[in-house]
Design an enzyme around this catalytic site. Structure first.
Site, mmCIF file in Angstrom:
data_model
loop_
_atom_site.group_PDB
_atom_site.id
_atom_site.type_symbol
_atom_site.label_atom_id
_atom_site.label_comp_id
_atom_site.label_asym_id
_atom_site.label_seq_id
_atom_site.Cartn_x
_atom_site.Cartn_y
_atom_site.Cartn_z
ATOM 1 N N ARG A 24 0.859 -1.196 0.000
ATOM 2 C CA ARG A 24 0.000 0.000 0.000
ATOM 3 C C ARG A 24 0.887 1.235 0.000
ATOM 4 N NH1 ARG A 24 -1.565 1.442 4.770
ATOM 5 N NH2 ARG A 24 -2.437 -0.559 5.359
ATOM 6 N N ASP A 37 -5.979 20.954 -11.713
ATOM 7 C CA ASP A 37 -6.351 19.693 -12.353
ATOM 8 C C ASP A 37 -6.001 19.816 -13.838
ATOM 9 O OD1 ASP A 37 -7.660 17.565 -13.610
ATOM 10 O OD2 ASP A 37 -9.256 17.505 -12.108
ATOM 11 N N LYS A 53 -7.340 9.194 -18.084
ATOM 12 C CA LYS A 53 -7.619 9.874 -19.354
ATOM 13 C C LYS A 53 -6.406 9.835 -20.291
ATOM 14 C CE LYS A 53 -11.518 10.236 -17.423
ATOM 15 N NZ LYS A 53 -11.544 10.720 -16.101
ATOM 16 N N TYR A 71 -15.311 19.144 -13.284
ATOM 17 C CA TYR A 71 -15.838 17.776 -13.385
ATOM 18 C C TYR A 71 -16.912 17.559 -12.310
ATOM 19 C CZ TYR A 71 -16.127 12.741 -12.831
ATOM 20 O OH TYR A 71 -16.601 11.458 -12.690
HETATM 21 O O1 P1T Z 1 -12.511 9.157 -12.981
HETATM 22 P P1 P1T Z 1 -11.333 9.472 -12.145
HETATM 23 O O2 P1T Z 1 -10.070 8.826 -12.592
HETATM 24 O O3 P1T Z 1 -11.605 9.269 -10.687
HETATM 25 O O4 P1T Z 1 -11.043 11.039 -12.341
HETATM 26 C C1 P1T Z 1 -11.906 12.045 -11.929
HETATM 27 C C2 P1T Z 1 -11.715 13.288 -12.764
HETATM 28 C C3 P1T Z 1 -10.932 14.320 -12.254
HETATM 29 N N1 P1T Z 1 -10.719 15.447 -12.957
HETATM 30 C C4 P1T Z 1 -11.259 15.624 -14.178
HETATM 31 C C5 P1T Z 1 -11.016 16.908 -14.919
HETATM 32 C C6 P1T Z 1 -12.044 14.615 -14.756
HETATM 33 O O5 P1T Z 1 -12.548 14.835 -15.975
HETATM 34 C C7 P1T Z 1 -12.287 13.426 -14.030
HETATM 35 C C8 P1T Z 1 -13.127 12.325 -14.560
HETATM 36 N N2 P1T Z 1 -13.949 12.698 -15.650
HETATM 37 C C9 P1T Z 1 -14.790 11.888 -16.322
HETATM 38 C C10 P1T Z 1 -14.995 10.591 -16.035
HETATM 39 C C11 P1T Z 1 -15.506 12.538 -17.427
HETATM 40 O O6 P1T Z 1 -16.090 11.845 -18.297
HETATM 41 O O7 P1T Z 1 -15.493 13.774 -17.478
#
Ligand code: P1T
Length: 380
Positions: A46, A170, A195, A98
């Site tokens: 962890r 972000d 992403k 988001y």
């Molecule tokens: O899905 P995750 O890996 O937990 O990430 C969250 C997140 C954080 N910041 C931004 C700018 C994001 O776009 C996202 C996740 N977004 C999507 C799943 C979406 O379709 O916009």
């Protein structure tokens, strides 16, 4: 070293025991100690795993920061940042962000006595109107999800420094290939690695990139204590995905530009939100802090009808109707009912997430096929 070389090599030495050129997947939960406390730096997985360590070094190198910490999701990374705060502390966040980040801030952390202000930062000087003696953190998304607003990081950083705030940016939409927020003074650069960094829609992961030793210690302590860490297999998949980040981003940018200009001329399309247009509100800032404009964009339809948007998003054949973004394959989505459904209608309408808003994550397929697909879906 330049970006493309770092994407392929940073943090990755041939395996010392075999010479394997690819970083092994250290599929282990624990490490044997010679005597209590006598070990090779790895105690329990962890806390640390060598495959993850290689990935963290690689991402840090691409973000031009000293350190990176990886998490089991982008939200796991954001959660760790907010856990730096205490009851009574206040956060100023972009008002267009988001939906999952908004949901976590409002529905989870508000219950712990942390106060959030969601602010239109298109003119970043607006932030100062919401500063109080309790403000501790600025949470900035740029480009924003899904309105593609560009926030001036230099202004944010000046305000953060002057008021002793942590500036967290972000950087998911731009990826480190198009933007390095630490160059503009960000203390923490956050990613949904799911992403562009992962790039192949097969992993969920997050990351935080940091320069400051003390901040790194605090975040690593929360990371290990709370446990939202990624496994070695996922770390390997992202290491592999990152090797083509620079090539993928070039094609995302090329296809993105093609689709953005196509949409803009289409008679059924009302507005197109893409920071590469010279008349985008903050195009000059985008040019200053980004090296390209990417493959993310949103658009609205004339008449702003929900059923028209539903027709468009269900008709495409190459673009798949799905949440997420940044993979090699093109995705189409309807923010009001998908990624941003957790934001109350009156709040989302204020940020521009209207009923007909459609978001595209333009992939790296053949650009002509993508234009043809969107053209077909927009026919009435
Ligand atoms: O899905 P995750 O890996 O937990 O990430 C969250 C997140 C954080 N910041 C931004 C700018 C994001 O776009 C996202 C996740 N977004 C999507 C799943 C979406 O379709 O916009």
């Amino acid at each position: 070293m330049k970006f493309g070389t770092k994407a392929i090599h940073a943090g990755q030495e041939p395996d010392p025991s075999t010479g394997a050129i690819m970083t092994p997947i250290f599929q282990t939960s624990t490490y044997v100690q010679e005597a209590p406390g006598k070990h090779k730096g790895y105690v329990y997985a962890r806390g640390k795993n060598p495959t993850r360590t290689a990935l963290e070094k690689c991402i840090a190198s691409l973000e031009k920061t000293k350190y990176c910490l990886c998490f089991s999701s982008g939200m796991g990374a954001a959660d760790t940042v907010i856990k730096l705060l205490k009851p009574g502390d206040e956060v100023i966040a972009t008002h267009d962000l988001y939906g999952g980040s908004y949901r976590m801030f409002v529905r989870v952390f508000s219950n712990y006595g942390i106060k959030f202000h969601f602010v239109d930062m298109v003119d970043a000087r607006n932030i100062t109107k919401f500063l109080t003696k309790n403000t501790k953190l600025l949470w900035v998304e740029t480009p924003t999800n899904p309105m593609m607003n560009i926030i001036d990081l230099t202004v944010c950083s000046k305000i953060a420094k002057k008021n002793n705030l942590i500036l967290a940016v972000d950087n998911t939409f731009a990826s480190p290939y198009l933007q390095n927020p630490a160059d503009f003074g960000a203390d923490i650069v956050a990613h949904s690695v799911t992403k562009y960094l992962g790039g192949h829609s097969d992993v969920v992961m997050g990351a935080l990139c940091i320069n400051n030793d003390d901040l790194r210690e605090k975040l690593a302590f929360i990371q290990n204590s709370c446990g939202a860490t990624p496994g070695p297999m996922d770390s390997y998949l992202v290491l592999r995905g990152i090797k083509t980040l620079h090539l993928r981003m070039e094609k995302h940018c090329e296809n993105g530009k093609k689709i953005a200009y196509f949409l803009r001329k289409h008679p059924n399309v009302d507005k197109v939100f893409w920071p590469g247009f010279p008349d985008h509100t903050n195009h000059a800032i985008a040019k200053k802090q980004m090296s390209g404009f990417g493959g993310m964009m949103s658009f609205t339809l004339k008449g702003d009808k929900l059923e028209d948007a539903y027709n468009v998003v269900t008709r495409t054949k190459v673009f798949s109707l799905a949440e997420s973004l940044g993979g090699v394959e093109s995705l189409i989505s309807h923010p009001a009912s998908m990624t941003h459904a957790s934001i109350p209608k009156e709040v989302r309408m204020k940020t521009g997430i209207s009923d007909s808003l459609i978001r595209l994550s333009v992939g790296v397929e053949d650009g002509d096929d993508l234009v043809e697909d969107i053209a077909m879906s927009l026919q009435q």
